[in-house]
Write an enzyme that holds these catalytic residues in place. Sequence first.
Site, PDB file in Angstrom:
ATOM      1  CB  VAL A 257      -0.980   0.002   1.198  1.00 15.59           C
ATOM      2  CG1 VAL A 257      -1.873   1.236   1.166  1.00 15.59           C
ATOM      3  CG2 VAL A 257      -1.834  -1.257   1.196  1.00 15.59           C
TER       4      VAL A 257
ATOM      5  CE  LYS B 242      -6.557  -4.541   7.034  1.00 16.53           C
ATOM      6  NZ  LYS B 242      -6.299  -4.648   5.616  1.00 16.53           N
TER       7      LYS B 242
ATOM      8  N   GLY C  81      -0.899  -9.986  -3.778  1.00 15.51           N
ATOM      9  CA  GLY C  81      -0.800  -8.883  -2.818  1.00 15.51           C
ATOM     10  C   GLY C  81      -2.113  -8.554  -2.121  1.00 15.51           C
TER      11      GLY C  81
ATOM     12  CE  LYS D 206     -10.636  -4.885   5.570  1.00 14.60           C
ATOM     13  NZ  LYS D 206     -10.356  -5.818   4.465  1.00 14.60           N
TER      14      LYS D 206
ATOM     15  N   GLY E 237      -5.681  -4.765  -2.750  1.00 18.02           N
ATOM     16  CA  GLY E 237      -4.761  -4.548  -3.870  1.00 18.02           C
ATOM     17  C   GLY E 237      -4.081  -3.201  -3.754  1.00 18.02           C
TER      18      GLY E 237
HETATM   19  N1  HSE Z   1      -6.202  -8.631   3.276  1.00 21.73           N
HETATM   20  C1  HSE Z   1      -7.216  -7.662   3.051  1.00 21.73           C
HETATM   21  C2  HSE Z   1      -8.269  -8.254   2.142  1.00 21.73           C
HETATM   22  C3  HSE Z   1      -6.597  -6.436   2.437  1.00 21.73           C
HETATM   23  O1  HSE Z   1      -7.997  -9.288   1.528  1.00 21.73           O
HETATM   24  O2  HSE Z   1      -9.363  -7.713   2.044  1.00 21.73           O
HETATM   25  C4  HSE Z   1      -7.520  -5.273   2.331  1.00 21.73           C
HETATM   26  O3  HSE Z   1      -7.943  -4.834   3.594  1.00 21.73           O
END
Ligand code: HSE
Length: 400
Positions: A12, A100, A182, A200, A297
């Site tokens: 990121v 998060k 990724g 989340k 991503g």
């Molecule tokens: N690992 C997380 C996902 C990355 O796959 O959603 C994004 O928060």
Amino acid sequence: MVKIALLGFGVVGSGTAEVLTENKKIIEERLGCAYEIKYILDLREFPDSPFGSLVVHDFNTILNDPEVTVVAEMMGGSHPAYDFTKACLMAGKNVVTSNKEVVSTFGVELCALAREHGVRYLFEASVGGGIPVIRPMINDLSSNKVAKISGILNGTTNYILTEMRDKGTPFSDVLKEAQRLGYAEANPSADVDGIDAARKIVILAALASGKLADPKTIPTEGITAISLTDTHVAAAFGFSMKLIGHAALTDGKLTAFVSPRMVPAVNPLSRIDGVFNGILVNANMVGEVMFYGPGAGKLPTASAVVADIIDIIANRDADPKPILWEAATDSDMADFAGYVCRRMWILKSGAEIPAALAFDDMKVVDDTVALLGAPCDEATAASIAKVLGESLLSVYRVLD
Ligand code: HSE
């Protein structure tokens, strides 16, 4: 000239540098203000990167530089990300983050600190990757009471479930591919065990209720126990298997949990596949709205990080609008035993079906008998599961 520091130059972080550089001209035109990345904090050197000369290894270089007014934290994990965020806010620097784990664990304290120090703590990229959802919930839905949120909140698990369903590829092979692309967290347990989705959903629930629940305490199930037979059962009923984060506010009590669910075709979440996320929000004035887009991503997530940076620069002369959260207490939370939904019961073929298991439909799939149960609460479901014992292969909540 606004000077920005990036904490972390992983997927990121490097994406954020790329977005800020590639779209610099258009962003600056829109802002009417110039910016530059002054520092990038990382333990590693990046001699081959065009940003290599900006890399520093000592956080204090950033903290003690009064020119840096915006810090983007993209380190992942709680420490030192939380400690650095706190120090920056206390030093009067605005902070944006994709983290998060930090927002869901320390959000109450960090939002309060931002308020106290007259700066902003923004976290659009922490939920839904590139999907604008946090800012619309804060701003555009602010005339509403949000009653319910259901979302596919983890791109990795949605990608895995889609590949299992469409290609019959085993779980472990798809996970490796998600890591290569990724999408996955450094420790993929956070994805596949539902921990990332739990973080989340508590953030979204806090935007709706003002109460931030501890993500470690909400009921959380991942996708590791889902078999290819379970995905066949879902398909036989016209459903899709999805990992769903769910939050509801009923009579002032908050329900929040994460579990795999069978999603009927009429529900738009059933058609969200691959790394995409989708978030359905039910609110009392607008009705139902859906947020949809790439949930993980490099560039999608970086796009959301940069949206927060732009927001801060665009509003640099305005009084920061505080996010006011309190930590949710036990009395804020609904009793999960009372949560009612339909369930899909998957039994060994030939299993005796107890009278308490009322069902609307039955199909034989592979070596199983699958029953689409009538709605019942968690407590009733647990007692039916006990009676079924070893005849019960799995049971899934249906998302209606
Ligand atoms: N690992 C997380 C996902 C990355 O796959 O959603 C994004 O928060």
